[in-house]
Design a protein around this motif. Sequence first.
Motif, PDB file in Angstrom:
ATOM      1  N   LEU A   1      73.215  22.624  55.595  1.00  0.00           N
ATOM      2  CA  LEU A   1      71.831  22.804  55.162  1.00  0.00           C
ATOM      3  C   LEU A   1      71.719  23.894  54.099  1.00  0.00           C
ATOM      4  O   LEU A   1      70.993  23.747  53.112  1.00  0.00           O
ATOM      5  CB  LEU A   1      70.940  23.131  56.360  1.00  0.00           C
ATOM      6  CG  LEU A   1      70.826  22.028  57.414  1.00  0.00           C
ATOM      7  CD1 LEU A   1      70.104  22.552  58.659  1.00  0.00           C
ATOM      8  CD2 LEU A   1      70.083  20.819  56.850  1.00  0.00           C
ATOM      9  N   ALA A   2      72.433  24.991  54.302  1.00  0.00           N
ATOM     10  CA  ALA A   2      72.395  26.081  53.321  1.00  0.00           C
ATOM     11  C   ALA A   2      72.985  25.634  51.992  1.00  0.00           C
ATOM     12  O   ALA A   2      72.437  25.938  50.918  1.00  0.00           O
ATOM     13  CB  ALA A   2      73.152  27.293  53.863  1.00  0.00           C
ATOM     14  N   ALA A   3      74.084  24.894  52.054  1.00  0.00           N
ATOM     15  CA  ALA A   3      74.717  24.414  50.822  1.00  0.00           C
ATOM     16  C   ALA A   3      73.796  23.463  50.061  1.00  0.00           C
ATOM     17  O   ALA A   3      73.768  23.476  48.821  1.00  0.00           O
ATOM     18  CB  ALA A   3      76.042  23.723  51.159  1.00  0.00           C
ATOM     19  N   SER A   4      73.027  22.655  50.790  1.00  0.00           N
ATOM     20  CA  SER A   4      72.137  21.705  50.119  1.00  0.00           C
ATOM     21  C   SER A   4      71.025  22.410  49.348  1.00  0.00           C
ATOM     22  O   SER A   4      70.438  21.839  48.431  1.00  0.00           O
ATOM     23  CB  SER A   4      71.521  20.746  51.145  1.00  0.00           C
ATOM     24  OG  SER A   4      70.568  21.410  51.961  1.00  0.00           O
ATOM     25  N   ALA A   5      70.723  23.659  49.729  1.00  0.00           N
ATOM     26  CA  ALA A   5      69.674  24.429  49.051  1.00  0.00           C
ATOM     27  C   ALA A   5      70.255  25.520  48.162  1.00  0.00           C
ATOM     28  O   ALA A   5      69.510  26.310  47.581  1.00  0.00           O
ATOM     29  CB  ALA A   5      68.741  25.061  50.080  1.00  0.00           C
TER      30      ALA A   5
END
Length: 287
Positions: free
Chosen positions: A178-182
């Motif tokens: 999730l962090a990587a996607s943002a």
Amino acid sequence: MSAVPSTWRIALSTTVELPARSPVAPRRSSLWLHVRSGAVSLGAGYEARRLEAGDAAYLHHAQLHPATTLEPSTLQLADLRHLGPEPPRDPLIVPGFDRRQAGVLGLLAQCPLDGSTTVERPDVARAYGELIGAAMLSEASIDAGQSRGREREADPVVARVVARMAAAPCRSWTLTDLAASAHVGTTALVDRFRRATGHSPMQYLRRLRMGWAMSELAGSDAPISAIAHDAGYGSAEAFVRAFRAHTGTTPGRWRQTSRGRTLIEANPIAATAETTAPSAMAAAGPW
């Protein structure tokens, strides 16, 4: 499937008519009330809330939130209590409860509970309590989600992650994914999520999965074990525990009530002459 302890308990329900400026005194430490007509002031001073016709409230510590009619009013009252370790924050208010949970209110109006039901038919009393409590928690959760949705719009990072999770809530997301996607770090994502939504990303993901599961239960005949698997739970038992913690009721009961089944259908004993007749306490007026 292992049994799950009861979370809500009800001992009495009744309908009363009160003149203006009348206090609504609870019989015990907690109280559930629904304004059928009129208006009620809940709380004191600048924190007082006005409840209009159709609104409902659950007060776990009722003495801390005094209720007073503002005009001649008809109220449905229930001696309802949350038995779990973390009771809802006081007060739990659901505007327009009559429109959103008409079946629950219809059951209470047609089949009020007197004190003997708790002793003679404890399963019926528990089922009533679970139904009302789950309905209140579910509607309050929806309202809170809509409020926080407006806050999310102010943070583009949180909005982007929420959109990704909402598009595939049952995907095996990790916090790192999730962090990587943002394009942010995990610590930054957790901090921004908590400020915008009041939850961590993984807590929010669980809420989305529960929303998906609730929709599946209402709209399909898939076995609960299959829905549990699709929602990312390793067993039906784990799913039931998580569902109960989120809604206050079991997946099976949610499926029944969401399809319009009442407790009379699920528990025929609730429709006997003894339980459908108005109680002496209800007939006598204010409890």
